[in-house]
Design a protein around this motif. Sequence first.
Motif, PDB file in Angstrom:
ATOM      1  N   ASN A  17      15.116   0.819  -0.727  1.00  0.00           N
ATOM      2  CA  ASN A  17      14.202   1.951  -0.933  1.00  0.00           C
ATOM      3  C   ASN A  17      12.732   1.630  -0.638  1.00  0.00           C
ATOM      4  O   ASN A  17      11.850   2.446  -0.881  1.00  0.00           O
ATOM      5  N   ILE A  18      12.475   0.453  -0.068  1.00  0.00           N
ATOM      6  CA  ILE A  18      11.096   0.101   0.336  1.00  0.00           C
ATOM      7  C   ILE A  18      10.803   0.725   1.697  1.00  0.00           C
ATOM      8  O   ILE A  18      11.580   0.573   2.644  1.00  0.00           O
ATOM      9  N   LEU A  19       9.685   1.436   1.802  1.00  0.00           N
ATOM     10  CA  LEU A  19       9.347   2.142   3.042  1.00  0.00           C
ATOM     11  C   LEU A  19       8.326   1.410   3.914  1.00  0.00           C
ATOM     12  O   LEU A  19       8.065   1.829   5.033  1.00  0.00           O
ATOM     13  N   TYR A  20       7.729   0.336   3.409  1.00  0.00           N
ATOM     14  CA  TYR A  20       6.757  -0.396   4.216  1.00  0.00           C
ATOM     15  C   TYR A  20       7.422  -0.982   5.455  1.00  0.00           C
ATOM     16  O   TYR A  20       8.560  -1.452   5.391  1.00  0.00           O
ATOM     17  N   LYS A  21       6.695  -1.015   6.538  1.00  0.00           N
ATOM     18  CA  LYS A  21       7.251  -1.614   7.765  1.00  0.00           C
ATOM     19  C   LYS A  21       7.588  -3.093   7.556  1.00  0.00           C
ATOM     20  O   LYS A  21       8.555  -3.601   8.116  1.00  0.00           O
ATOM     21  N   CYS A  22       6.810  -3.779   6.719  1.00  0.00           N
ATOM     22  CA  CYS A  22       7.050  -5.207   6.491  1.00  0.00           C
ATOM     23  C   CYS A  22       8.326  -5.456   5.665  1.00  0.00           C
ATOM     24  O   CYS A  22       8.825  -6.583   5.612  1.00  0.00           O
TER      25      CYS A  22
ATOM     26  N   GLU B 235       1.697   5.448  10.832  1.00  0.00           N
ATOM     27  CA  GLU B 235       2.834   6.327  10.510  1.00  0.00           C
ATOM     28  C   GLU B 235       3.687   5.765   9.366  1.00  0.00           C
ATOM     29  O   GLU B 235       3.952   6.433   8.371  1.00  0.00           O
ATOM     30  N   THR B 236       4.100   4.496   9.482  1.00  0.00           N
ATOM     31  CA  THR B 236       4.982   3.933   8.450  1.00  0.00           C
ATOM     32  C   THR B 236       4.291   3.861   7.095  1.00  0.00           C
ATOM     33  O   THR B 236       4.872   4.223   6.061  1.00  0.00           O
ATOM     34  N   GLU B 237       3.054   3.422   7.077  1.00  0.00           N
ATOM     35  CA  GLU B 237       2.383   3.202   5.801  1.00  0.00           C
ATOM     36  C   GLU B 237       1.928   4.520   5.162  1.00  0.00           C
ATOM     37  O   GLU B 237       1.893   4.626   3.933  1.00  0.00           O
ATOM     38  N   SER B 238       1.612   5.535   5.980  1.00  0.00           N
ATOM     39  CA  SER B 238       1.259   6.834   5.389  1.00  0.00           C
ATOM     40  C   SER B 238       2.488   7.488   4.771  1.00  0.00           C
ATOM     41  O   SER B 238       2.386   8.184   3.753  1.00  0.00           O
ATOM     42  N   LYS B 239       3.662   7.231   5.341  1.00  0.00           N
ATOM     43  CA  LYS B 239       4.907   7.712   4.710  1.00  0.00           C
ATOM     44  C   LYS B 239       5.119   7.025   3.359  1.00  0.00           C
ATOM     45  O   LYS B 239       5.469   7.668   2.368  1.00  0.00           O
TER      46      LYS B 239
ATOM     47  N   VAL C 153       0.986   0.641  -1.521  1.00  0.00           N
ATOM     48  CA  VAL C 153       0.781   2.094  -1.685  1.00  0.00           C
ATOM     49  C   VAL C 153       1.990   2.814  -2.292  1.00  0.00           C
ATOM     50  O   VAL C 153       1.829   3.788  -3.030  1.00  0.00           O
ATOM     51  N   GLN C 154       3.197   2.354  -2.006  1.00  0.00           N
ATOM     52  CA  GLN C 154       4.389   3.055  -2.501  1.00  0.00           C
ATOM     53  C   GLN C 154       4.588   2.869  -4.010  1.00  0.00           C
ATOM     54  O   GLN C 154       5.219   3.704  -4.657  1.00  0.00           O
ATOM     55  N   HIS C 155       4.049   1.786  -4.557  1.00  0.00           N
ATOM     56  CA  HIS C 155       4.370   1.434  -5.945  1.00  0.00           C
ATOM     57  C   HIS C 155       3.166   1.449  -6.885  1.00  0.00           C
ATOM     58  O   HIS C 155       3.304   1.132  -8.069  1.00  0.00           O
ATOM     59  N   ALA C 156       1.997   1.831  -6.379  1.00  0.00           N
ATOM     60  CA  ALA C 156       0.780   1.794  -7.200  1.00  0.00           C
ATOM     61  C   ALA C 156       0.847   2.786  -8.359  1.00  0.00           C
ATOM     62  O   ALA C 156       0.592   2.429  -9.516  1.00  0.00           O
ATOM     63  N   LEU C 157       1.193   4.032  -8.073  1.00  0.00           N
ATOM     64  CA  LEU C 157       1.204   5.047  -9.122  1.00  0.00           C
ATOM     65  C   LEU C 157       2.274   4.749 -10.170  1.00  0.00           C
ATOM     66  O   LEU C 157       2.008   4.837 -11.372  1.00  0.00           O
TER      67      LEU C 157
ATOM     68  N   HIS D 135       0.982  10.942   8.133  1.00  0.00           N
ATOM     69  CA  HIS D 135       1.640  11.913   7.249  1.00  0.00           C
ATOM     70  C   HIS D 135       0.743  12.277   6.070  1.00  0.00           C
ATOM     71  O   HIS D 135       1.018  13.249   5.370  1.00  0.00           O
ATOM     72  N   ALA D 136      -0.304  11.507   5.829  1.00  0.00           N
ATOM     73  CA  ALA D 136      -1.250  11.762   4.738  1.00  0.00           C
ATOM     74  C   ALA D 136      -2.626  12.057   5.326  1.00  0.00           C
ATOM     75  O   ALA D 136      -2.863  11.847   6.519  1.00  0.00           O
ATOM     76  N   ASN D 137      -3.530  12.557   4.499  1.00  0.00           N
ATOM     77  CA  ASN D 137      -4.911  12.769   4.938  1.00  0.00           C
ATOM     78  C   ASN D 137      -5.588  11.412   5.137  1.00  0.00           C
ATOM     79  O   ASN D 137      -5.269  10.451   4.441  1.00  0.00           O
ATOM     80  N   TYR D 138      -6.542  11.360   6.060  1.00  0.00           N
ATOM     81  CA  TYR D 138      -7.042  10.049   6.479  1.00  0.00           C
ATOM     82  C   TYR D 138      -8.537  10.065   6.766  1.00  0.00           C
ATOM     83  O   TYR D 138      -9.118  11.063   7.174  1.00  0.00           O
ATOM     84  N   SER D 139      -9.143   8.922   6.506  1.00  0.00           N
ATOM     85  CA  SER D 139     -10.452   8.618   7.056  1.00  0.00           C
ATOM     86  C   SER D 139     -10.532   7.111   7.231  1.00  0.00           C
ATOM     87  O   SER D 139      -9.619   6.389   6.820  1.00  0.00           O
ATOM     88  N   PHE D 140     -11.613   6.666   7.843  1.00  0.00           N
ATOM     89  CA  PHE D 140     -11.770   5.239   8.138  1.00  0.00           C
ATOM     90  C   PHE D 140     -13.152   4.776   7.745  1.00  0.00           C
ATOM     91  O   PHE D 140     -14.112   5.531   7.766  1.00  0.00           O
ATOM     92  N   MET D 141     -13.220   3.504   7.393  1.00  0.00           N
ATOM     93  CA  MET D 141     -14.515   2.852   7.194  1.00  0.00           C
ATOM     94  C   MET D 141     -14.978   2.304   8.542  1.00  0.00           C
ATOM     95  O   MET D 141     -14.163   1.808   9.333  1.00  0.00           O
TER      96      MET D 141
END
Length: 447
Positions: free
Chosen positions: A399-404, A77-81, A335-339, A119-125
């Motif tokens: 403004n950092i949304l990561y749980k960490c 949940e936190t990381e998909s946000k 993920v929040q800052h890559a783009l 909150h985002a589309n997902y799949s897993f390896m």
Amino acid sequence: MKRNTLIKNAKIVNEGKITEGDILIENDLIAEIDSSISVKSADVTVIDAEGNYVIPGLIDDQVHFREPGLTHKANIETESKAALAGGITSFIEMPNTNPQTTTVEKLEEKFAIAAKSSHANYSFMFGGTNDNLEEILKVDTKTVAGLKLFLGSSTGNMLVDDPQVLEKIFSSTDMVISVHCEDESTIRKNLAKYKEQYGDDIPMELHPIIRSEEACYLSSSKAIELAKKTGARLHVFHLSTGKETNLFTNKIPLKEKKITSEVCIHHLWFSDEDYKTKGSRIKWNPAVKTAKDRTQLWEALLDNRIDVIATDHAPHTIEEKNNPYTSAPSGGPLVQHALVALLETHHKGKISLEKIVEKACHNPAILFDVEKRGYIREGYFADLVIVDLNSPWTVNKANILYKCGWSPFEGNTFKSRVTHTFVNGQLAYNNFKVLDVKAGKRLTFNR
């Protein structure tokens, strides 16, 4: 209930071109793309893009969201946000959780968690090990992103190091086999040498010497040799050295490649000069290498030897990262800052917007056969991101949304920001606010 949205006055970046126009969303799909679309009914929400750029939602083919079992670091949940805030609308998550995703039962348990919380589309390896070939053969390739093998140990220690097992796996599956390539014996030998000299408190700058160019190249070249021998479909994750880029070709289109590669944001942004100031915050496996390696990675990305840009988002708590070298885990949140980091390199003239979209949106969709995503096309899912290239902001704790709660980019001012993120036609993020919408769906694959 119908949900219709009209995005007006957009610069649409898609399939190698930038065109000005409007996009009509009906429910979860893109219904129409035209130079000018007029509102036909009162139940259409109009969003004026005001000349900003609209790109497809990014598909991140490598993240670690730490659920189940490691949720003090992060969860789906936190990381998909955080991903939505960074314009990533679809993610493929890795198997080194606790328990590891190495049985079909554990895989489906993960899908159940994501169905409730993502909150985002997902799949897993699915994770390969030295002894789970039978489980690998049970996996439905139409509903799972692919197979992940760790040929170098990392968080979760899922090392696959039996040559006979590896050959059997490579020979037995049609799935895309994604690999983490670092030669374990080379790393162990290097680590022993510096441990003898420094004990546990090895200087962080030695990380790329311990997890060396040689360790990466040896492992990558072996994996590629095995893929050629068996005909396996191989994808080499997170290249970190210039030398490795020469193992890949740009002579054929991506759709025809059987051996592909990826580079991550941190290897394109940082170099070994940054260990002095960033320390363990930029400790990743494979390690961030030299400025020369970084330059060569950029060259390979731009000439199409490297096919995909991803994050390898892998959060740990700051307390864990503050440990001495031997116990400070590798990995960091991205993920929040890559783009916005990629857009910063665009501002510096390193890469075009069209190329960013190709590498972070189109190519992951091609490589993993993702159904109806990764492009701005009529009939495709409306995973869309509006970016303002001239709206500076600074990364800070607030403004950092990561749980960490931390980022290797803290203190950085980025010129660009994500203003809107749509997932399956629903506005899910708007100007620094993740909306109370869980629109993410399980990714499906055209195989």
